[in-house]
Design a protein around this motif. Structure first.
Motif, mmCIF file in Angstrom:
data_model
loop_
_atom_site.group_PDB
_atom_site.id
_atom_site.type_symbol
_atom_site.label_atom_id
_atom_site.label_comp_id
_atom_site.label_asym_id
_atom_site.label_seq_id
_atom_site.Cartn_x
_atom_site.Cartn_y
_atom_site.Cartn_z
ATOM 1 N N GLN A 110 1.023 -1.362 -0.069
ATOM 2 C CA GLN A 110 0.068 -0.021 0.329
ATOM 3 C C GLN A 110 0.662 1.384 -0.084
ATOM 4 O OE1 GLN A 110 -3.244 0.212 2.873
ATOM 5 N NE2 GLN A 110 -4.387 -1.030 1.379
ATOM 6 N N PRO A 111 2.151 1.333 1.013
ATOM 7 C CA PRO A 111 2.634 2.457 0.508
ATOM 8 C C PRO A 111 3.022 2.673 -0.781
ATOM 9 C CG PRO A 111 3.459 0.963 2.736
ATOM 10 C CD PRO A 111 2.382 0.339 1.470
ATOM 11 N N HIS A 112 3.083 1.885 -1.264
ATOM 12 C CA HIS A 112 3.510 2.112 -3.200
ATOM 13 C C HIS A 112 2.962 1.952 -4.255
ATOM 14 C CE1 HIS A 112 7.928 1.189 -0.781
ATOM 15 N NE2 HIS A 112 7.463 0.484 -0.793
ATOM 16 N N THR A 113 1.189 1.727 -3.670
ATOM 17 C CA THR A 113 0.692 1.832 -3.814
ATOM 18 C C THR A 113 0.228 3.191 -4.621
ATOM 19 O OG1 THR A 113 -0.600 0.695 -3.224
ATOM 20 C CG2 THR A 113 0.873 -0.611 -4.692
ATOM 21 N N GLY A 114 -1.040 2.907 -5.783
ATOM 22 C CA GLY A 114 -2.044 4.561 -6.284
ATOM 23 C C GLY A 114 -2.500 4.681 -5.451
ATOM 24 N N PHE A 115 -3.997 5.591 -5.890
ATOM 25 C CA PHE A 115 -4.792 6.041 -4.404
ATOM 26 C C PHE A 115 -5.583 4.491 -4.547
ATOM 27 C CE2 PHE A 115 -10.024 7.530 -5.043
ATOM 28 C CZ PHE A 115 -8.680 8.311 -3.743
ATOM 29 N N PHE A 116 -5.837 4.041 -6.189
ATOM 30 C CA PHE A 116 -6.784 2.709 -5.761
ATOM 31 C C PHE A 116 -5.967 1.090 -5.743
ATOM 32 C CE2 PHE A 116 -9.507 5.705 -9.146
ATOM 33 C CZ PHE A 116 -10.518 5.565 -8.554
ATOM 34 N N ALA A 155 3.363 -14.632 7.593
ATOM 35 C CA ALA A 155 2.605 -13.765 6.649
ATOM 36 C C ALA A 155 2.228 -12.822 7.374
ATOM 37 C CB ALA A 155 1.082 -14.729 6.446
ATOM 38 N N MET A 156 2.971 -12.599 8.038
ATOM 39 C CA MET A 156 2.814 -11.235 8.512
ATOM 40 C C MET A 156 4.292 -10.515 8.696
ATOM 41 S SD MET A 156 -0.230 -10.059 9.550
ATOM 42 C CE MET A 156 0.081 -8.342 9.642
ATOM 43 N N ILE A 157 4.921 -11.288 8.900
ATOM 44 C CA ILE A 157 6.382 -10.526 8.416
ATOM 45 C C ILE A 157 6.790 -10.634 6.623
ATOM 46 C CG2 ILE A 157 9.424 -11.667 8.466
ATOM 47 C CD1 ILE A 157 8.741 -12.448 10.708
ATOM 48 N N ALA A 158 5.798 -11.449 6.295
ATOM 49 C CA ALA A 158 6.141 -10.842 5.139
ATOM 50 C C ALA A 158 5.858 -9.936 4.626
ATOM 51 C CB ALA A 158 5.409 -12.127 3.778
ATOM 52 N N LYS A 159 4.604 -9.330 5.133
ATOM 53 C CA LYS A 159 3.623 -8.053 4.980
ATOM 54 C C LYS A 159 4.970 -6.909 5.221
ATOM 55 C CE LYS A 159 2.626 -5.473 7.580
ATOM 56 N NZ LYS A 159 2.817 -4.387 8.210
ATOM 57 N N ALA A 160 6.071 -7.053 6.152
ATOM 58 C CA ALA A 160 6.572 -6.139 6.417
ATOM 59 C C ALA A 160 7.951 -5.873 5.009
ATOM 60 C CB ALA A 160 7.244 -6.469 8.008
ATOM 61 N N LEU A 161 7.914 -7.209 4.870
ATOM 62 C CA LEU A 161 9.125 -7.347 4.119
ATOM 63 C C LEU A 161 8.782 -6.748 2.381
ATOM 64 C CD1 LEU A 161 10.575 -10.915 3.634
ATOM 65 C CD2 LEU A 161 11.630 -8.788 4.418
ATOM 66 N N VAL A 162 7.185 -6.999 2.390
ATOM 67 C CA VAL A 162 6.969 -5.386 0.788
ATOM 68 C C VAL A 162 6.354 -4.477 1.138
ATOM 69 C CG1 VAL A 162 6.022 -8.191 -0.091
ATOM 70 C CG2 VAL A 162 4.856 -6.706 1.130
ATOM 71 N N GLN A 163 7.006 -4.019 2.312
ATOM 72 C CA GLN A 163 7.087 -2.667 1.746
ATOM 73 C C GLN A 163 8.109 -2.081 1.869
ATOM 74 O OE1 GLN A 163 4.970 -2.366 6.636
ATOM 75 N NE2 GLN A 163 4.596 -0.358 6.097
ATOM 76 N N GLU A 164 9.459 -3.099 0.980
ATOM 77 C CA GLU A 164 10.450 -2.738 1.588
ATOM 78 C C GLU A 164 11.271 -1.263 1.803
ATOM 79 O OE1 GLU A 164 10.110 -1.806 -3.135
ATOM 80 O OE2 GLU A 164 11.216 -3.070 -3.789
#
Lengths: 336, 343
Positions: A110-116, A155-164
């Motif tokens: 989400q921090p990297h994607t656009g409005f939608f 899964a939550m760790i993976a979520k944190a990983l993709v935040q880059e």
């Protein structure tokens, strides 16, 4: 000191702000976090670990001092910038049972994607590689509700990983896990810190794993924060005072806290090997004996193997036991 | 999308036009199908009254039901996600009742002059304004408390209490009001999709569609909120702003439907659950549009059920909605340990 510092605090005061007054929990904290390192925050309950974690993750405002993240004051980040720099894994109960692993990890983009919130090909690749790196490949389409506690945490760790984000904070990530999952998660975090050059800070009560796998330890007590490598802190007696009010002492040989028992009587223990000695000492400690270094004028215990234990009293009478159970059942009577 | 999900989408998608047509063809006055087709294609009917029934009553009523169902369901879903509570809904949080209080003030103190039957446009604007102000007042109270109340459960209970307060205010108003005023308020309180006349319909539709569009723009923060507020904040969501926008959207949708159709219970609460159970996901990307669709279908179905007695009259809407809604809520609560989205 070759590793790049990502976060540093100077004279940081943490605490609560309510009704116009500040209640400080800790003042003058100085610390830093480096890339590629796993740092574990240890401390007794109620000492302010969560407050410190929340302050670093900017979920709670600080009371004073400075906190610099990648060379910029944490206050000066806006929400979006910050979300790309710090990723968190919390103990909060989320209503995500009806989402698949893939969808939960995708939220981290989400921090990297656009409005939608539409996902690009690169987003999808990152999500896939994060899922694989935490070992949830075969579970990617499973509902979160169907996962074990350990898998949920992954899964939550993976979520944190993709935040880059270069910095990842985890609040007691192993709290509800069994021993095997605790080791697995800590191992995973250490691997991620090293291979992906991220800085990971976790708060934990699992001292054993923290000592084995952390690159650095933070010990938070009422007196303040002490930082260093696990080995330095252990050998310089810093862990001894971690739970000073409580009836526990740190055992350096075993790398863990043990109850401090009032020993009534000394006993000399001999054993065929280290393992037998270690468990012999364990049993005697529990029964209230103080292991001594010489056998003069005191009773002794010779452990040949797990099924042959010889007890010799001060009057030189010998008794042989076939198991520790037999030994513990009768030894108190023998000595009295 | 799996095969199953596509099938469910298709099923719901075909149910909608079938029920819409059903609402046009079935009513307390029986009109031959050929005549209805004639009237709908712009032709002349055998009887003048039939034309009036179809174009001035059944058609606006069907469109109103469709839009109301969608907007109440959307409100319910938004509230359930925001309050992190599966039992949140426009009626439970007192937003409905707040709107009712506004309507009661307007209706009772302007006497019987704004009868539901008279359909005077200016009168209805006054009722609508009253509803919106009432709903927004409850929202403002919830927002005010949300700034310092931490748990969403506490906030939910505050909403329930505000609802009770509004109800007792309404009872007091009823006590002092004229007989005609009380009567028209009571009729309105039974709920009906027939409250929107054909000349009010464009205004009503545009307001609802604006609200529905706003709700689809909130999909990204809604998904983040599933993780809880602190996670959402860490993902870059401006929590305060998101929450305000969500509550404002809900306020608009609920006030508009309540003003025109009365306080309709259970659709907002139950439809999001039906949608989640059928679709098997909490992801708003697909859940929100599906909830809108399901809400429209359920509302059309309820409206059709109201006309079941045939020529003997019409059942009040609020007598029908709990019959379908309450069992679903009970089913969901009893089976919550088996339902994914609860765990």
């Amino acid at each position: 000191m070759g590793k790049e510092i990502i976060l540093s605090a100077k004279d940081l005061s943490i605490g609560y702000h309510s009704k116009g007054t500040n209640t400080s929990v800790h003042d003058h904290l100085n610390f830093s976090l480096r890339k590629g390192e796993l740092t574990s925050l240890l401390g007794p309950n109620g000492v302010g670990k969560s407050t410190l974690m929340r302050t670093i993750s900017a979920l709670q405002p600080r009371i004073g001092g400075s906190l610099t993240l990648e060379g910029k004051e944490l206050n000066e980040y806006n929400e979006r910038e910050r979300s790309r720099t710090i990723g968190v894994v919390l103990t909060d109960k989320a209503q995500i049972g009806g989402l698949t692993v893939n969808e939960v990890v995708a939220l981290g983009r989400q921090p990297h994607t656009g409005f939608f919130g539409r996902l690009s090909t690169r987003d999808k690749e990152l999500i896939e590689s994060a899922i694989l790196s935490v070992g949830l490949g075969i579970k990617r389409s499973s509902y979160m509700a169907e996962l074990s506690d350990g898998e949920r945490q992954k899964a939550m760790i993976a979520k944190a990983l993709v935040q880059e984000s270069p910095l990842i904070l985890l609040d007691e990530p192993t709290a509800f896990l069994d021993a095997a999952s605790r080791i697995e998660i800590t191992q995973l975090l250490h691997e991620i810190a090293t291979t992906q050059n991220r800085s990971i800070l976790l708060s934990t009560h699992d001292i054993e794993q923290a000592l084995i796998l952390s690159d650095r330890l933070w010990l938070l007590t009422k007196k303040g924060l002490k930082c260093g490598t696990p080995e330095d802190l252990v050998l310089n007696h810093q862990l001894d005072s971690l739970f000073e009010d409580k009836n526990v002492i740190f055992n350096k040989e075993r790398g863990t806290f043990v109850p401090s028992i009032k020993h009534s009587q000394g006993i000399y223990i001999k054993a065929e090997n280290e393992t037998l000695l270690r468990w012999g000492v364990n049993a005697m400690n529990r029964l209230g004996f103080r292991p001594e270094n010489s056998e003069k004028k005191i009773a002794s215990l010779t452990i040949m193997n797990a099924n042959k234990i010889i007890y010799r009293g001060t009057d030189q009478t010998e008794v042989t036991f076939n198991s520790f159970e037999e030994l513990t059942n009768t030894i108190t009577e023998l000595l009295s | 999308m799996t095969k199953n999900k596509r099938l469910i989408w298709c099923l719901m998608g075909t149910l909608l036009p079938i029920l819409f047509i059903g609402n046009l063809f079935y009513g307390s006055v029986s009109i031959p199908c050929q005549e209805i087709l004639n009237i709908l294609s712009g032709g002349e009917a055998e009887k003048e009254s039939w034309m009036f029934i179809i174009l001035e009553s059944r058609l606006p009523q069907a469109i109103t039901a469709l839009l109301c169902g969608a907007s109440l369901s959307a409100s319910g879903l938004l509230l359930q996600t925001t309050f992190n509570n599966p039992l949140a809904g426009p009626s439970i949080l007192g937003i409905n009742t707040g709107a009712s209080l506004g309507v009661a003030l307007v209706m009772l103190f302007m006497g019987g002059s704004i009868g539901i039957g008279s359909l005077a446009f200016s009168g209805f604007l006054a009722v609508l304004a009253g509803a919106i102000i009432g709903a927004l007042c409850v929202m403002a109270i919830l927002l005010f408390f949300s700034t310092f109340v931490k748990g969403t459960l506490t906030l939910l209970i505050i909403g329930i209490m505000v609802g009770y307060l509004s109800s007792s205010a309404i009872s007091l108003l009823n006590f002092f009001a004229t007989k005609e005023g009380v009567h028209s308020y009571m009729i309105w309180g039974l709920g009906s999709f027939s409250g929107v006349s054909s000349n009010q319909l464009p205004f009503f539709s545009i307001t609802i569609i604006i609200g529905l569009c706003a709700s689809t723009l909130l999909i990204k923060p809604l998904n983040a909120l599933l993780l809880g507020e602190r996670y959402a904040e860490n993902l870059g969501t401006n929590i305060k702003q998101a929450r305000n926008l969500i509550l404002l959207t809900v306020g608009l949708l609920t006030a508009c439907t309540t003003a025109f159709c009365g306080p309709i219970a259970f659709i907002g609460l139950a439809v999001p659950h039906i949608a989640r159970l059928l679709l098997g996901t909490s992801n708003h990307n697909s859940l929100l549009p599906f909830t809108l669709l399901t809400g429209a279908v359920v509302a059309l179905l309820c409206n059709l059920a109201c006309t079941l007695p045939g020529e003997n009259g019409i059942i009040p809407l609020n007598a029908v909605t709990p019959i379908f809604g309450a069992p679903i809520i009970i089913y969901v609560l009893i089976n919550q340990h088996k339902i994914q989205y609860f765990n």
